[in-house]
Write a protein that holds these residues in place. Structure first.
Motif, short mmCIF file in Angstrom:
data_model
loop_
_atom_site.label_atom_id
_atom_site.label_comp_id
_atom_site.label_asym_id
_atom_site.label_seq_id
_atom_site.Cartn_x
_atom_site.Cartn_y
_atom_site.Cartn_z
N ILE B 25 0.84 -1.21 0.00
CA ILE B 25 0.00 0.00 0.00
C ILE B 25 0.87 1.26 0.00
O ILE B 25 0.62 2.22 -0.73
CB ILE B 25 -0.91 0.00 1.24
CG1 ILE B 25 -1.97 -1.07 1.11
CG2 ILE B 25 -1.55 1.35 1.43
CD1 ILE B 25 -3.19 -0.66 0.40
N GLY B 26 1.91 1.25 0.82
CA GLY B 26 2.79 2.41 0.90
C GLY B 26 3.43 2.71 -0.44
O GLY B 26 3.51 3.86 -0.87
N VAL B 30 2.61 6.19 -2.78
CA VAL B 30 3.66 7.12 -3.19
C VAL B 30 3.79 7.12 -4.72
O VAL B 30 3.93 8.18 -5.34
CB VAL B 30 4.99 6.73 -2.53
CG1 VAL B 30 6.14 7.48 -3.17
CG2 VAL B 30 4.94 7.02 -1.06
N TYR B 31 3.71 5.94 -5.31
CA TYR B 31 3.86 5.90 -6.76
C TYR B 31 2.69 6.62 -7.43
O TYR B 31 2.88 7.35 -8.40
CB TYR B 31 3.94 4.46 -7.27
CG TYR B 31 4.42 4.41 -8.69
CD1 TYR B 31 5.77 4.29 -8.95
CD2 TYR B 31 3.55 4.54 -9.76
CE1 TYR B 31 6.24 4.30 -10.24
CE2 TYR B 31 4.01 4.55 -11.05
CZ TYR B 31 5.35 4.43 -11.29
OH TYR B 31 5.82 4.44 -12.57
N GLY B 32 1.50 6.42 -6.89
CA GLY B 32 0.34 7.06 -7.49
C GLY B 32 0.49 8.58 -7.50
O GLY B 32 0.07 9.25 -8.43
N ILE B 33 1.13 9.12 -6.46
CA ILE B 33 1.19 10.57 -6.35
C ILE B 33 2.44 11.16 -7.00
O ILE B 33 2.37 12.13 -7.75
CB ILE B 33 1.10 10.96 -4.86
CG1 ILE B 33 -0.34 10.74 -4.42
CG2 ILE B 33 1.52 12.39 -4.64
CD1 ILE B 33 -0.62 11.21 -3.05
N LEU B 34 3.59 10.56 -6.74
CA LEU B 34 4.84 11.15 -7.24
C LEU B 34 5.45 10.41 -8.40
O LEU B 34 6.47 10.82 -8.95
CB LEU B 34 5.88 11.21 -6.11
CG LEU B 34 5.62 12.15 -4.96
CD1 LEU B 34 6.76 12.09 -3.98
CD2 LEU B 34 5.46 13.57 -5.48
N ALA B 232 4.28 -6.78 -5.71
CA ALA B 232 2.85 -7.02 -5.47
C ALA B 232 2.04 -5.82 -5.92
O ALA B 232 0.98 -5.97 -6.54
CB ALA B 232 2.62 -7.31 -3.99
N ALA B 233 2.56 -4.63 -5.63
CA ALA B 233 1.84 -3.42 -6.04
C ALA B 233 1.74 -3.32 -7.55
O ALA B 233 0.70 -2.96 -8.10
CB ALA B 233 2.54 -2.18 -5.47
N GLY B 236 -0.84 -5.83 -8.93
CA GLY B 236 -2.23 -5.45 -8.82
C GLY B 236 -2.56 -4.22 -9.64
O GLY B 236 -3.73 -3.89 -9.80
N GLY B 237 -1.56 -3.53 -10.15
CA GLY B 237 -1.82 -2.28 -10.85
C GLY B 237 -1.38 -1.14 -9.97
O GLY B 237 -2.08 -0.78 -9.03
N ILE B 238 -0.20 -0.60 -10.25
CA ILE B 238 0.36 0.37 -9.31
C ILE B 238 -0.45 1.66 -9.32
O ILE B 238 -0.96 2.08 -10.36
CB ILE B 238 1.85 0.61 -9.59
CG1 ILE B 238 2.49 1.25 -8.38
CG2 ILE B 238 2.07 1.42 -10.84
CD1 ILE B 238 3.88 0.80 -8.16
N GLY B 239 -0.59 2.25 -8.16
CA GLY B 239 -1.43 3.44 -8.02
C GLY B 239 -2.83 3.09 -7.58
O GLY B 239 -3.62 3.96 -7.25
#
Lengths: 344, 298
Positions: B25-26, B30-34, B232-233, B236-239
């Motif tokens: 999740i962490g 972070v990847y979703g935002i930055l 894992a992130a 599942g599809g990062i972000g």
């Protein structure tokens, strides 16, 4: 040419008069120059963050080591599982083994390049990191080829100054001329703007692949040299740590500058030795300060962080060494002196 | 392989998978935002475990206090990391940001090596978490039940925060477009700091649970769980928050089942994640639940 002559003379002198420790340091330097310069070809010139050089170094090191070991030596170290057939009987001279190491690594580059260059940016980084990890796992589990976690022991110390520096000079020459050629320009164009490069008709996949395979070849050769320098290899030598050290070297030297990578590799090797001092206990003004083991890597990682935060261009940016630049510098210095005299 | 063994392995896989999910999740936030792989995220696991070891072992605090301190410090460290290593480079090329993340990660590891020493330390697992339930041939450590439950609880809280509050909305807006969000009068830096705080808290919780599951603490313990959670992130599809959970569970189950069904291949367990990553990326580059990539994400 002049630089080469000086280098040859220096090495000849070192070979005759330097202590064993100094020779070893010089060898280390040369191997790191080879590795850093070939790594820089992907990270600096092509601008792709490749995090798997440890994979290719490992492949080259294992191949070269398996080919130079004598059949008796192999029998002595492969205790758990015997070495598979053709390798167990084969012994080749060192240069052929080095070349074979390079070619195997290049082949590994060719095979992995197809999936790798379908990605860019972060994904490319993580996939190459994955290859590094997979190779390490393979080295640990394929007992019949790599002797597993025990590694290979008792290699002959074939890596002499001539070999290590010869390979280093050759690598630098090839990488520099490649970077200057049309191919190099195309690679730099990909670094700056891939879409624009493709619009200009650059076949990005083929160009990146060429650079990647070439860099894998030199890493393999460098791996072979490394193996015959330290004479013992095991999977734990080729972890992400090795990649990290190379990354520090090329970032601090300036991504994209071959000269920077060379200078930085030399400084890095020397600094690694000098900084040993701080890890040993000391007596200053009658007080005993205990040494702090591990502090060297703290300094190196802090240095990398500092460089990337404040001097993103590294020591030398993307500029290269040339005699003209030196001449210009001398002339400017001379002129400024003259001006000073005039003003007096 | 009889039914009981299968259930047993599924439970083991579930507990490992929830740990991956918690850490993933962490990464995904972070990847979703930055659009940054926060390499140092895995090392927060290690920091959290060490703080807990110090709290319980050195100062002999009761474990809830030590765990709270571990979580707090980990969260703070995550925020500091963003402040020191990532914020100055937000407009720099991506490659610089990644290198900065790798450098920060190595700095943390080596600092831990200097401060705590290289020898692995045993983790003093509180007795509340130990114990085994034996039921009809099943052998369930209490921890294997605690981990998924706690994960579920934490994720529920996170989802409420992200999808039902103002800060959560701001986060999603930034993930969509940072520039525009800042033009809308939202303090982007603050929201990003909150994101790092949340992600790091989850990593801290993951670190404590991980240390209880594998009770040995060393300076490099965070690397592998970190990498696998990142995979894992991606899986599942990062972000995508739900994707990270799904990817984590999937990876945990697959790893356990690989070892259970093919004991001979147990040595390849650590390579499985990477092979899976490459296959998923080739077949479906945006992961299982990822949306179609837009222009800028390519």
């Amino acid at each position: 040419m002049g630089a080469l002559l000086i280098l040859a003379l220096g090495l000849w002198g070192a070979g005759r008069f330097a202590s064993e420790y100094q020779v070893r340091l010089l060898n280390n330097m040369a191997v790191f120059i080879t590795l850093a310069v070939s790594y820089n070809l992907i990270n600096g010139v092509c601008g792709q963050l490749h995090l798997g050089p440890n994979a290719f170094i490992a492949v080259g090191a294992y191949t070269a080591a398996l080919l130079t070991l004598s059949p008796e030596g192999k029998q002595a170290i492969f205790l758990i599982d015997p070495l598979i057939w053709p390798l167990s009987k084969l012994t080749l001279p060192f240069p052929v083994a080095l070349l074979a190491g390079g070619l195997t690594a290049a082949f590994a580059g060719l095979v992995t390049g197809f999936p790798v260059f379908r990605f860019r940016g972060d994904y490319l980084a993580i996939v190459t990191l994955g290859f590094g990890e997979v190779v390490r796992v393979l080295a640990n589990t394929l007992q019949g080829v790599t002797n597993g976690p025990l590694g290979l022991k008792g290699l002959q110390p074939y890596t002499t100054l001539t070999w290590s520096w010869g390979v280093a000079v050759f690598t630098v020459a090839v990488v520099m001329s490649l970077a200057k050629s049309g191919y190099g320009c195309a690679l730099k164009a990909i670094r700056e703007d891939e879409t624009a490069a493709r619009a200009m008709g650059v076949d990005t996949f083929r160009h990146l692949m060429l650079a990647y395979v070439l860099s894998a070849f030199f890493m393999g050769v460098g791996g072979g040299l490394l193996a015959h320098l330290i004479t013992t290899i095991s999977p734990s030598l080729f972890t992400f740590f090795l990649t990290f050290n190379l990354l520090i070297i090329i970032v601090v030297g300036g991504l994209g500058s071959t000269t920077g990578a060379v200078v930085s590799a030399i400084v890095f090797t020397l600094a690694g030795e000098w900084l040993r001092v701080i890890e040993e206990p000391h007596q200053i003004l009658g007080l005993t300060f205990p040494g702090i083991p591990g502090l060297r890597m703290v300094i190196f990682s802090a240095l990398l962080l500092f460089t990337i935060l404040f001097f993103r261009r590294g020591l030398l940016d993307r500029s290269e060494f040339s005699w003209e630049a030196v001449g210009n510098l001398c002339r400017r210095w001379h002129n400024s002196k003259k001006n000073q005299q005039n003003s007096l | 392989m009889d039914f009981v063994t299968l259930v047993q392995q599924l439970i083991n896989g579930l507990s490992l998978g929830s740990l991956y999910a918690l850490i993933a999740i962490g990464y995904t936030m972070v990847y979703g935002i930055l659009r940054l792989i926060n390499f140092a995220h895995g090392d927060l696991i290690m920091v959290s475990a060490y703080v807990a070891v110090m709290g319980i072992g050195l100062w002999s605090w009761p474990w809830p206090w030590a765990f709270a301190l571990a979580l707090g410090l980990t969260g703070l460290l995550g925020v500091l990391l963003e402040r020191g290593a990532y914020r100055p480079l937000r407009r720099a090329p991506r490659i610089s940001l990644l290198i900065s993340a790798i450098a920060a990660s190595f700095l943390l590891e080596n600092l831990a090596l200097v401060v705590a020493g290289g020898r692995p330390k045993p983790f003093p697992t509180p007795t509340w978490f130990t114990g085994v339930i034996c039921e009809g041939g099943l052998f369930i450590p209490r921890l294997s039940l605690v981990i998924p439950t706690l994960t579920l609880l934490l994720l529920l809280m996170l989802f409420i925060l992200v999808y039902r509050t103002q800060v959560g909305r701001a986060m999603r807006a930034i993930a969509y477009n940072l520039e525009t969000t800042s033009l809308m009068g939202i303090d982007v830096n603050r929201v990003i700091a909150v994101t790092f705080l949340l992600g790091s808290l989850l990593a801290g919780a993951g670190g404590l649970l991980w240390a209880m599951k594998y009770p040995q603490v060393n300076p490099f313990m965070g690397i592998l769980p970190g990498l696998k959670a990142f995979i894992a992130a991606v899986l599942g599809g990062i972000g995508n928050l739900l994707g990270a959970v799904l990817g984590g569970l999937l990876l945990g189950l697959l790893e356990i089942l690989l070892v259970a069904f093919f004991p001979a291949a147990a040595g390849y367990r650590d390579a499985l994640a990477f092979v899976l990553l490459i296959l998923i990326l080739l077949a479906r580059p945006t992961g299982l639940l990822g949306e179609r990539l837009g222009e800028e994400k390519l």
